[in-house]
Scaffold this motif. Structure first.
Motif, PDB file in Angstrom:
ATOM      1  N   SER A  10     -44.441 -19.118  20.304  1.00  0.00           N
ATOM      2  CA  SER A  10     -43.479 -18.927  21.394  1.00  0.00           C
ATOM      3  C   SER A  10     -42.109 -18.536  20.852  1.00  0.00           C
ATOM      4  N   GLN A  11     -41.682 -19.232  19.801  1.00  0.00           N
ATOM      5  CA  GLN A  11     -40.382 -18.914  19.211  1.00  0.00           C
ATOM      6  C   GLN A  11     -40.361 -17.491  18.657  1.00  0.00           C
ATOM      7  N   SER A  12     -41.426 -17.089  17.995  1.00  0.00           N
ATOM      8  CA  SER A  12     -41.437 -15.742  17.409  1.00  0.00           C
ATOM      9  C   SER A  12     -41.489 -14.677  18.499  1.00  0.00           C
ATOM     10  N   GLN A  13     -42.193 -14.948  19.595  1.00  0.00           N
ATOM     11  CA  GLN A  13     -42.240 -13.982  20.691  1.00  0.00           C
ATOM     12  C   GLN A  13     -40.881 -13.843  21.363  1.00  0.00           C
ATOM     13  N   VAL A  14     -40.197 -14.958  21.559  1.00  0.00           N
ATOM     14  CA  VAL A  14     -38.862 -14.914  22.158  1.00  0.00           C
ATOM     15  C   VAL A  14     -37.902 -14.194  21.219  1.00  0.00           C
ATOM     16  N   SER A  15     -38.021 -14.437  19.925  1.00  0.00           N
ATOM     17  CA  SER A  15     -37.167 -13.737  18.950  1.00  0.00           C
ATOM     18  C   SER A  15     -37.430 -12.227  18.997  1.00  0.00           C
ATOM     19  N   ALA A  16     -38.684 -11.846  19.137  1.00  0.00           N
ATOM     20  CA  ALA A  16     -39.021 -10.417  19.232  1.00  0.00           C
ATOM     21  C   ALA A  16     -38.426  -9.810  20.497  1.00  0.00           C
ATOM     22  N   ILE A  17     -38.476 -10.541  21.593  1.00  0.00           N
ATOM     23  CA  ILE A  17     -37.886 -10.052  22.853  1.00  0.00           C
ATOM     24  C   ILE A  17     -36.382  -9.886  22.693  1.00  0.00           C
ATOM     25  N   ILE A  18     -35.735 -10.846  22.055  1.00  0.00           N
ATOM     26  CA  ILE A  18     -34.280 -10.767  21.834  1.00  0.00           C
ATOM     27  C   ILE A  18     -33.947  -9.541  20.987  1.00  0.00           C
TER      28      ILE A  18
END
Length: 99
Positions: A10-18
């Motif tokens: 989840s953290q890596s996906q949110v970082s990718a979105i950012i």
């Protein structure tokens, strides 16, 4: 219940979105056309909300690690007390048999 791998994903996906939103915002700023202004505003709002989500996920990770530590300590203490109870029960049994 969420596990460590799901949380990390989840953290890596949110970082990718950012990162994607930053890239898009940079592209829109370079073009700097009036028709892109609504997209800039929307992208900035999404970027801020995703930053908040990432911050929340990081806080959750910190809390999960703290809770794991507390759980480990309580489990260890429980095991120590269980051993003491077993020893006392054995001593009690030996005392009763000795009487």
């Amino acid at each position: 219940m969420i596990n460590d791998l799901d949380h990390l994903l989840s953290q890596s996906q949110v970082s990718a979105i950012i990162t994607s939103l930053h890239t898009e915002l940079s592209r829109l700023n370079i073009l700097n056309e009036p028709k892109h202004e609504p997209f800039k505003v929307g992208t900035k709002k999404h970027l801020e909300s995703m930053k908040e989500v990432l911050l929340h996920l990081m806080q959750c990770e910190k809390e999960l690690n703290t809770l794991k530590s507390v759980n480990y300590n309580l489990h260890r203490e429980n095991m120590e007390l269980s051993r003491k109870v077993e020893q006392l029960e054995l001593m009690n049994k030996n005392l009763i048999n000795g009487i």
